[in-house]
Design an enzyme around this catalytic site. Structure first.
Site, PDB file in Angstrom:
ATOM      1  N   ASP B 125     -19.890 -47.498  37.939  1.00  0.00           N
ATOM      2  CA  ASP B 125     -19.573 -48.693  37.176  1.00  0.00           C
ATOM      3  C   ASP B 125     -18.074 -48.731  36.893  1.00  0.00           C
ATOM      4  O   ASP B 125     -17.495 -47.739  36.445  1.00  0.00           O
ATOM      5  CB  ASP B 125     -20.368 -48.674  35.866  1.00  0.00           C
ATOM      6  CG  ASP B 125     -20.380 -50.041  35.205  1.00  0.00           C
ATOM      7  OD1 ASP B 125     -20.310 -51.054  35.926  1.00  0.00           O
ATOM      8  OD2 ASP B 125     -20.458 -50.094  33.963  1.00  0.00           O
ATOM      9  N   HIS B 132     -12.466 -58.551  29.199  1.00  0.00           N
ATOM     10  CA  HIS B 132     -13.453 -57.635  28.620  1.00  0.00           C
ATOM     11  C   HIS B 132     -12.778 -56.361  28.115  1.00  0.00           C
ATOM     12  O   HIS B 132     -13.035 -55.908  26.993  1.00  0.00           O
ATOM     13  CB  HIS B 132     -14.525 -57.286  29.659  1.00  0.00           C
ATOM     14  CG  HIS B 132     -15.440 -56.186  29.231  1.00  0.00           C
ATOM     15  ND1 HIS B 132     -16.416 -56.350  28.267  1.00  0.00           N
ATOM     16  CD2 HIS B 132     -15.535 -54.881  29.613  1.00  0.00           C
ATOM     17  CE1 HIS B 132     -17.063 -55.201  28.097  1.00  0.00           C
ATOM     18  NE2 HIS B 132     -16.545 -54.305  28.888  1.00  0.00           N
ATOM     19  N   GLU B 198     -24.288 -56.448  29.943  1.00  0.00           N
ATOM     20  CA  GLU B 198     -22.969 -56.589  30.548  1.00  0.00           C
ATOM     21  C   GLU B 198     -23.149 -57.362  31.839  1.00  0.00           C
ATOM     22  O   GLU B 198     -23.879 -56.932  32.736  1.00  0.00           O
ATOM     23  CB  GLU B 198     -22.303 -55.227  30.792  1.00  0.00           C
ATOM     24  CG  GLU B 198     -21.952 -54.502  29.495  1.00  0.00           C
ATOM     25  CD  GLU B 198     -20.924 -53.394  29.666  1.00  0.00           C
ATOM     26  OE1 GLU B 198     -20.861 -52.791  30.751  1.00  0.00           O
ATOM     27  OE2 GLU B 198     -20.176 -53.143  28.693  1.00  0.00           O
ATOM     28  N   GLU B 200     -22.192 -58.356  35.285  1.00  0.00           N
ATOM     29  CA  GLU B 200     -21.361 -57.757  36.334  1.00  0.00           C
ATOM     30  C   GLU B 200     -21.766 -58.252  37.721  1.00  0.00           C
ATOM     31  O   GLU B 200     -22.840 -58.798  37.921  1.00  0.00           O
ATOM     32  CB  GLU B 200     -21.476 -56.219  36.294  1.00  0.00           C
ATOM     33  CG  GLU B 200     -21.085 -55.604  34.960  1.00  0.00           C
ATOM     34  CD  GLU B 200     -20.813 -54.109  35.048  1.00  0.00           C
ATOM     35  OE1 GLU B 200     -20.521 -53.605  36.152  1.00  0.00           O
ATOM     36  OE2 GLU B 200     -20.910 -53.446  33.998  1.00  0.00           O
ATOM     37  N   ASP B 232     -25.591 -54.394  33.280  1.00  0.00           N
ATOM     38  CA  ASP B 232     -25.429 -53.000  32.843  1.00  0.00           C
ATOM     39  C   ASP B 232     -25.792 -52.930  31.356  1.00  0.00           C
ATOM     40  O   ASP B 232     -24.920 -52.872  30.490  1.00  0.00           O
ATOM     41  CB  ASP B 232     -23.974 -52.586  33.089  1.00  0.00           C
ATOM     42  CG  ASP B 232     -23.719 -51.138  32.753  1.00  0.00           C
ATOM     43  OD1 ASP B 232     -24.611 -50.304  32.991  1.00  0.00           O
ATOM     44  OD2 ASP B 232     -22.622 -50.840  32.235  1.00  0.00           O
ATOM     45  N   ARG B 236     -24.605 -50.278  22.124  1.00  0.00           N
ATOM     46  CA  ARG B 236     -23.229 -50.168  21.626  1.00  0.00           C
ATOM     47  C   ARG B 236     -23.047 -49.115  20.542  1.00  0.00           C
ATOM     48  O   ARG B 236     -21.978 -48.503  20.428  1.00  0.00           O
ATOM     49  CB  ARG B 236     -22.762 -51.524  21.080  1.00  0.00           C
ATOM     50  CG  ARG B 236     -22.764 -52.636  22.091  1.00  0.00           C
ATOM     51  CD  ARG B 236     -21.849 -52.340  23.250  1.00  0.00           C
ATOM     52  NE  ARG B 236     -21.880 -53.413  24.239  1.00  0.00           N
ATOM     53  CZ  ARG B 236     -21.324 -53.304  25.447  1.00  0.00           C
ATOM     54  NH1 ARG B 236     -20.722 -52.180  25.821  1.00  0.00           N
ATOM     55  NH2 ARG B 236     -21.386 -54.306  26.294  1.00  0.00           N
ATOM     56  N   GLN B 239     -23.163 -45.761  22.216  1.00  0.00           N
ATOM     57  CA  GLN B 239     -21.917 -45.644  22.977  1.00  0.00           C
ATOM     58  C   GLN B 239     -20.725 -45.267  22.102  1.00  0.00           C
ATOM     59  O   GLN B 239     -19.932 -44.384  22.445  1.00  0.00           O
ATOM     60  CB  GLN B 239     -21.640 -46.977  23.688  1.00  0.00           C
ATOM     61  CG  GLN B 239     -20.435 -46.966  24.624  1.00  0.00           C
ATOM     62  CD  GLN B 239     -20.237 -48.316  25.331  1.00  0.00           C
ATOM     63  OE1 GLN B 239     -21.048 -49.228  25.169  1.00  0.00           O
ATOM     64  NE2 GLN B 239     -19.183 -48.433  26.100  1.00  0.00           N
ATOM     65  N   LYS B 252     -25.867 -46.037  28.424  1.00  0.00           N
ATOM     66  CA  LYS B 252     -25.962 -46.847  29.640  1.00  0.00           C
ATOM     67  C   LYS B 252     -27.057 -46.363  30.578  1.00  0.00           C
ATOM     68  O   LYS B 252     -27.330 -47.011  31.580  1.00  0.00           O
ATOM     69  CB  LYS B 252     -24.638 -46.760  30.406  1.00  0.00           C
ATOM     70  CG  LYS B 252     -23.404 -47.109  29.606  1.00  0.00           C
ATOM     71  CD  LYS B 252     -23.123 -48.575  29.659  1.00  0.00           C
ATOM     72  CE  LYS B 252     -21.726 -48.872  29.142  1.00  0.00           C
ATOM     73  NZ  LYS B 252     -21.354 -50.262  29.431  1.00  0.00           N
ATOM     74  N   THR B 256     -30.279 -50.330  34.354  1.00  0.00           N
ATOM     75  CA  THR B 256     -29.319 -51.255  34.947  1.00  0.00           C
ATOM     76  C   THR B 256     -30.141 -52.153  35.860  1.00  0.00           C
ATOM     77  O   THR B 256     -30.848 -51.655  36.730  1.00  0.00           O
ATOM     78  CB  THR B 256     -28.264 -50.492  35.783  1.00  0.00           C
ATOM     79  OG1 THR B 256     -27.619 -49.545  34.929  1.00  0.00           O
ATOM     80  CG2 THR B 256     -27.244 -51.441  36.373  1.00  0.00           C
ATOM     81  N   GLU B 363     -18.847 -59.042  22.751  1.00  0.00           N
ATOM     82  CA  GLU B 363     -17.677 -59.925  22.723  1.00  0.00           C
ATOM     83  C   GLU B 363     -18.034 -61.307  22.163  1.00  0.00           C
ATOM     84  O   GLU B 363     -17.270 -61.881  21.393  1.00  0.00           O
ATOM     85  CB  GLU B 363     -17.111 -60.079  24.136  1.00  0.00           C
ATOM     86  CG  GLU B 363     -16.562 -58.794  24.722  1.00  0.00           C
ATOM     87  CD  GLU B 363     -16.364 -58.913  26.225  1.00  0.00           C
ATOM     88  OE1 GLU B 363     -17.292 -58.551  26.980  1.00  0.00           O
ATOM     89  OE2 GLU B 363     -15.291 -59.378  26.630  1.00  0.00           O
TER      90      GLU B 363
END
Lengths: 424, 424
Positions: B125, B132, B198, B200, B232, B236, B239, B252, B256, B363
């Protein structure tokens, strides 16, 4: 020591007595790789024993241990018992008394090439050596931030690159990459100048889990098939520039070497050690109700390019690890990550408290500031082209050893620069 | 648009016109999974076309695309040309004029289950979305340290967990893990409270490299077979506590998701974009001599638990990426890392400059401080149990689209707590 009719297996300082019976994959010139066990100075051809009907047939006529491991612990125990019976003094005479079969089954270890013993499904590297974490933390972030705040709570780990896990003896090419010299504003493109080893102990998973189904520590231990020596080659200058904020990547991706023999958990049972005392209580999902670590002596040897003899540059023990492989695995799966047969878990670099027991050159030479003096006046700060690094290890019993053999690699020069990689 | 005799493929807003021809793996109840291509609202059974002798036989009667991909770009081009000829107006009539064969080959997409299209060899990744990186950096490290110092020089990436890459539609279980509340001294054990997506773009490698043999950017582009949408999933709070110093791990590793159709590089050729302007010159090994990025429109939709309709919560474009997949791959291999058929490279989260174009809830709600207001007055800071998140995307041509289908997942509650994981 369990004595064998094969006298060679009874040497008190041999790596492979009958108590050991590690698994690997071997071949002679022109032959297909297949599974074997080490006994004394021999490889016993398990595919041949299977064909002769002397052991059950869990699929040893394959170039990887995965199919055998996937059959689970009852099969592991059963095959170990059958092999012990075939090789022990006064056991099953079927092999001992059959000269033709012995000639087929027993092959000198000097006559074979060893292969990667299992297909590495995933490779995860941990960071469970406290002295190592403190040493590296001091050098990278200063003494006040040496141990990250989460270190005493989490068996910290990251995903490594499975595709470049190679068997001992595979040459390792010095990596190219981005390096930012301390005095420069911008990085340069260069072969690494700070090539290093990391002395680790690797756990091999013989069973997996389902996605979304976490484990207890005791259940995690049951998934582990065995252990290998592991050298997590590292490019310190590439690492220093790349590792923030998402962790080591190209600094570690070029190669990870493992020893060719997977020493089974069964062989290591007598060498379990209780958990270390905890500086801070662990969350219950990480608590160990039984001894999960091991007492395995480890050594690092270095033969500089052109030298004849090895220099022992470090000796330490797996007991320096703060977290066991079972704890690391329980943490690995706690969020629901699916674990697979053939997953490899590196312990993290194992360093003892003093200079003679450090598991990386970064620590031994303190970032290159205190060079190592090798035989014949040769100096080393980091690894140079042509140098050979060798890990060895064994668990010491009263009159026998459970040995791991060697995990060795020689460094080749970096690839030639191609015009597209250069300016102008 | 290349017009087909299959009228369904000619809709101007359909994902799968004849220009697309993505590859996937499908089955109906009780059947073995096999390879197919999407055309209009149908799956064309490539194994059946192979058996009928209408296309060459690169091994489509398998549950993964890997064997096909491994045959290389001449075979990719050849099969694409044969498929075009079979489906184009006024082309080869062998399928068009054979009703029995059409009934065997063309299956409604609503009647099939899609499977993971390829065996994921490794999952890496990256972090190539500048908005971002700046948004997350601001929240995690403050605005003055938002963009890490190496970000403008390195396509930063880390190894992810390949074993939990799943196909769109697979439910995702909320992970358990360690969380350190901001006001606490020590972590707690809990299901994540800040579950996120996420958005992607994933590159799929159809060719590999040898260990120790780096690439140029142009060579790297040649290894890429195609692209998928990729979510992904991220926890949070887990993390934030775990990611220093070795990067994201359990935050993570639980899942996925990828879209089931691999859209080929060939189909995306008309949508290449030149490189963005560089804030700082890149090292030569990362320089692009031809356009390597793509113009692909992306959307995120959210259906809260119990809701009937989707809410579009973000729209952006792959042109927001600072580094292309070819650059990321060239960086991935520069140290000698061996790349493999089936490697998956996530782009990193793609966010545009404004709130309506951000690729993660972190975000969009600015760390939970500015809740999203969904239809019917439902509020969301992060994802709740039962919520469904869907990514969609397409490249927009003059009178056709190259669509990616959907990448979707619904969140299941965390596993029940087991007594061993709890205190007392």
């Amino acid at each position: 020591m369990l004595r064998s009719w094969l006298e060679d297996a009874n040497a008190p300082d041999g790596d492979f007595p009958l108590n050991n019976l590690p698994y690997g994959v071997f071949s002679r010139d022109g032959e297909m790789p297949r599974c074997g066990t080490a006994i004394g100075g021999y490889v016993a051809d398990l595919a041949a024993l299977e064909r002769a009907g002397l052991i059950e047939a869990p699929g040893f006529d394959q170039p990887k241990l995965n199919a055998f491991m996937a059959q689970g612990k009852a099969v592991w125990a059963n095959i170990r018992a059958q092999l012990m019976d075939l090789f022990v003094e006064n056991g099953n005479p079927a092999l001992r008394d059959d000269a033709d079969l012995r000639a087929k089954v027993l092959i000198s270890q000097t006559a074979v090439r060893m292969h990667l013993p299992f297909e590495v499904a995933g490779y995860t590297d941990f960071y469970a050596g406290r002295h190592h974490a403190e040493n590296v933390g001091t050098m990278f972030r200063g003494p006040e931030n040496a141990l990250p705040p989460n270190w005493l709570s989490i068996p910290i780990g990251y995903n490594g690159r499975a595709s470049t896990v190679v068997v001992s003896g595979t040459p390792v090419r010095r990596p190219l990459g981005q390096i930012k010299p301390p005095e420069a504003d911008f990085p340069i493109f260069s072969p690494t100048k700070r090539l290093d080893i990391e002395l680790e102990f690797g756990a091999v998973l013989g069973q997996g889990t389902q996605m979304g189904e976490p484990l207890t520590v005791a259940e995690a231990d049951e998934l582990i098939f065995g252990y290998v020596l592991l050298n997590d080659w590292s490019a310190r200058d590439i690492q220093a520039w790349e590792y923030q904020p998402l962790g080591p990547f190209q600094a570690k991706a070029f190669a990870t070497s493992i020893s060719p023999w997977v020493v089974t958990k069964a062989a290591l049972e007598p060498f379990r050690l209780p958990s270390p005392s905890r500086v801070r209580p662990l969350l219950p999902y990480l608590r160990e109700l039984a001894p999960m670590r091991y007492d395995v002596h480890l050594e690092v040897h270095m033969r500089a390019a052109g030298q004849d003899g090895d220099n022992m540059i470090s000796r330490t023990n797996t007991c320096e690890l703060y977290y066991s492989a079972a704890q690391q695995l329980a943490h690995h799966a706690i969020g629901g990550c699916k674990m697979e047969v053939g997953d490899l878990l590196g312990s993290g670099t194992i360093s003892g408290p003093d200079k003679g027991s450090r598991g990386s050159l970064l620590e031994i030479t303190w970032g290159g500031k205190e060079p190592l003096l090798l035989e014949g006046g040769v100096e080393r700060r980091f690894i140079e082209d042509g140098d050979t690094l060798t890990l060895t290890g064994w668990a010491q019993g009263p009159d026998y050893r459970i040995g791991f053999g060697v995990c060795e690699g020689t460094i080749l020069p970096a690839p030639s620069l191609r015009p597209e990689w250069c300016d102008g």
